[in-house]
Design a protein around this motif. Structure first.
Motif, PDB file in Angstrom:
ATOM      1  N   VAL A  97      11.120   0.910   0.804  1.00  0.00           N
ATOM      2  CA  VAL A  97      12.196   0.011   1.221  1.00  0.00           C
ATOM      3  C   VAL A  97      13.007   0.638   2.352  1.00  0.00           C
ATOM      4  CG1 VAL A  97      14.311  -1.144   0.479  1.00  0.00           C
ATOM      5  CG2 VAL A  97      12.337  -1.084  -1.038  1.00  0.00           C
ATOM      6  N   ILE A  98      13.391   1.904   2.183  1.00  0.00           N
ATOM      7  CA  ILE A  98      14.185   2.585   3.216  1.00  0.00           C
ATOM      8  C   ILE A  98      13.399   2.713   4.510  1.00  0.00           C
ATOM      9  CG2 ILE A  98      15.311   4.762   3.811  1.00  0.00           C
ATOM     10  CD1 ILE A  98      15.928   5.121   0.838  1.00  0.00           C
ATOM     11  N   PHE A  99      12.097   3.013   4.407  1.00  0.00           N
ATOM     12  CA  PHE A  99      11.250   3.140   5.598  1.00  0.00           C
ATOM     13  C   PHE A  99      11.200   1.835   6.376  1.00  0.00           C
ATOM     14  CE2 PHE A  99       7.087   2.491   7.581  1.00  0.00           C
ATOM     15  CZ  PHE A  99       7.024   3.581   8.433  1.00  0.00           C
TER      16      PHE A  99
ATOM     17  N   VAL B 269       0.839  -1.201   0.000  1.00  0.00           N
ATOM     18  CA  VAL B 269       0.000   0.000   0.000  1.00  0.00           C
ATOM     19  C   VAL B 269       0.876   1.254   0.000  1.00  0.00           C
ATOM     20  CG1 VAL B 269      -1.623   1.366   1.372  1.00  0.00           C
ATOM     21  CG2 VAL B 269      -2.014  -1.079   1.065  1.00  0.00           C
ATOM     22  N   MET B 270       1.924   1.249   0.829  1.00  0.00           N
ATOM     23  CA  MET B 270       2.843   2.388   0.850  1.00  0.00           C
ATOM     24  C   MET B 270       3.540   2.556  -0.492  1.00  0.00           C
ATOM     25  SD  MET B 270       6.079   3.108   3.392  1.00  0.00           S
ATOM     26  CE  MET B 270       4.991   3.233   4.813  1.00  0.00           C
ATOM     27  N   GLN B 271       3.950   1.450  -1.093  1.00  0.00           N
ATOM     28  CA  GLN B 271       4.614   1.522  -2.396  1.00  0.00           C
ATOM     29  C   GLN B 271       3.659   2.036  -3.469  1.00  0.00           C
ATOM     30  OE1 GLN B 271       5.795  -2.110  -4.726  1.00  0.00           O
ATOM     31  NE2 GLN B 271       7.851  -1.354  -4.292  1.00  0.00           N
ATOM     32  N   MET B 272       2.415   1.598  -3.429  1.00  0.00           N
ATOM     33  CA  MET B 272       1.426   2.057  -4.398  1.00  0.00           C
ATOM     34  C   MET B 272       1.218   3.561  -4.278  1.00  0.00           C
ATOM     35  SD  MET B 272      -2.578   0.942  -4.783  1.00  0.00           S
ATOM     36  CE  MET B 272      -2.969   1.668  -3.182  1.00  0.00           C
ATOM     37  N   ILE B 273       1.159   4.076  -3.040  1.00  0.00           N
ATOM     38  CA  ILE B 273       0.945   5.503  -2.824  1.00  0.00           C
ATOM     39  C   ILE B 273       2.137   6.304  -3.323  1.00  0.00           C
ATOM     40  CG2 ILE B 273       0.669   7.286  -1.054  1.00  0.00           C
ATOM     41  CD1 ILE B 273      -0.934   5.259   0.586  1.00  0.00           C
TER      42      ILE B 273
END
Length: 356
Positions: free
Chosen positions: A340-342, A316-320
């Motif tokens: 990835v870094i997060f 979901v974070m990657q999509m955003i």
């Protein structure tokens, strides 16, 4: 050494089983999503099987991170539940030191995952998409709008409102001619241009040339018309999915977009994702180490739940971030690398509070 071998044996046994399970889930999902289309278009069962076969490498590629996450989390949680790690901690070995061989292997798996995608997955996935479109009769055209093509090393610039790929025709065509110093040499406008074997045949055209008194409109001379030889292939829609091409091909595609002055943020974000996504394998090992040992009961269900929740949060974070990069809200590198870094920093922070 014996501890590392013991741990890796347990890990790979769970990893291989989970990899097969998650891959099968993806294959069945793809089949069920398109089953009605296959039936209505009377696709041969052998063709459907071949499409699924070409989708196997992509499914394995997608399944590998979550399989590593599940195998690591379940293995360590099971060690906790059976008190095997208590003896390890009592001897002064930390959880981070114990899992170091697995972290090293995950780094090599990340590197292998990138080359697997670059050399195999992109080709098989592109072929899968091509066969699936043919089976479902999803016809594609190469029409293009507001197309710009630079020719003759910048001495000619074509700009057309619309390119009709079926008829090899350009509508509202402007051609800017520049001299050797890149100065203005002339401007040609044509309502239509139709490809005629080796040149463009113009319809209702006018040519503007610069003279001492200003700009003069008239007919184009032979020398300028003779240079209208840029082939129709240059005007076709070049929009591609960077997931279906190698990293080198993606770089060339981005260069073409930038050369033509077209938006390239989406392609750049996808390009950075090619390098960042394989690192997820290392990230999930760190995350699994941080999440392990949270319970001694229902180890399988708890591990599976934690893994699915973490993976959903990551995607979901990657999509955003990818959407934000596509619309230019954030830089493309941020869209591809931030999740990835997060999660790397999140995992390292959680490891500090892991039981040892």
């Amino acid at each position: 050494m014996r501890l590392a071998i013991y741990m890796l044996k347990r890990f790979f046994a769970i990893f291989m089983a989970s990899l097969a399970f998650f891959t099968l889930i993806l294959l069945l999902t793809d089949l069920l999503m398109n089953i009605w289309g296959y039936i209505s278009n009377e696709a041969e069962p052998a063709l459907v099987a071949k499409i699924l076969l070409y989708y196997v490498p992509k499914s394995l590629w997608y399944s590998l991170p979550i399989s590593v996450l599940f195998a690591t989390a379940y293995m360590l949680s099971d060690f906790y539940a059976r008190n095997e790690l208590l003896a390890l901690f009592a001897s002064g070995i930390s959880i981070f030191r114990f899992t170091m061989p697995l972290l090293v292997i995950s780094v090599f798996m990340s590197i292998a995952m990138f080359f697997l995608d670059d050399r195999l997955v992109t080709r098989t996935y592109a072929e899968k998409v091509r066969m699936q479109d043919a089976a479902l009769h999803n016809e594609k055209n190469f029409n293009n709008t507001d197309v710009v093509v630079i020719s003759e090393a910048g001495k000619m610039v074509y700009k057309a409102e619309f390119f009709d790929s079926a008829n090899s025709m350009l509508l509202s065509l402007f051609v800017l001619y520049r001299d050797s110093g890149r100065g203005f040499d002339g401007l040609l406008y044509a309502e239509t241009a139709e490809w005629d074997y080796d040149h463009w045949k113009l319809g209702r055209s006018v040519f503007y040339r610069k003279e001492a008194g200003g700009y003069v409109a008239g007919d184009a001379d032979y020398d300028h018309l003779f240079r209208l030889t840029e082939p129709p292939e240059s005007f076709k829609s070049t929009a591609i999915n960077v997931e279906e091409v190698s990293a080198a091909e993606a770089r060339e595609y981005i260069k073409r977009l930038e050369k033509s002055g077209l938006p390239s943020s989406d392609a750049k974000a996808g390009y950075y994702k090619k390098f960042s996504f394989p690192m997820v394998v290392t990230v999930v090992v760190l995350l699994a180490v941080a999440l392990s040992g949270k319970t001694r009961k229902n180890v399988l269900l708890v591990s599976l739940g934690l893994c699915i929740s973490s993976v959903v949060l990551f995607y979901v974070m990657q999509m955003i971030t990818m959407l934000m990069a596509r619309f230019g809200t954030v830089p493309p590198a941020f869209g591809g690398w931030f999740p990835v870094i997060f999660f790397i920093f999140l995992s390292l922070g959680l490891i500090r509070y892991t039981r040892t």
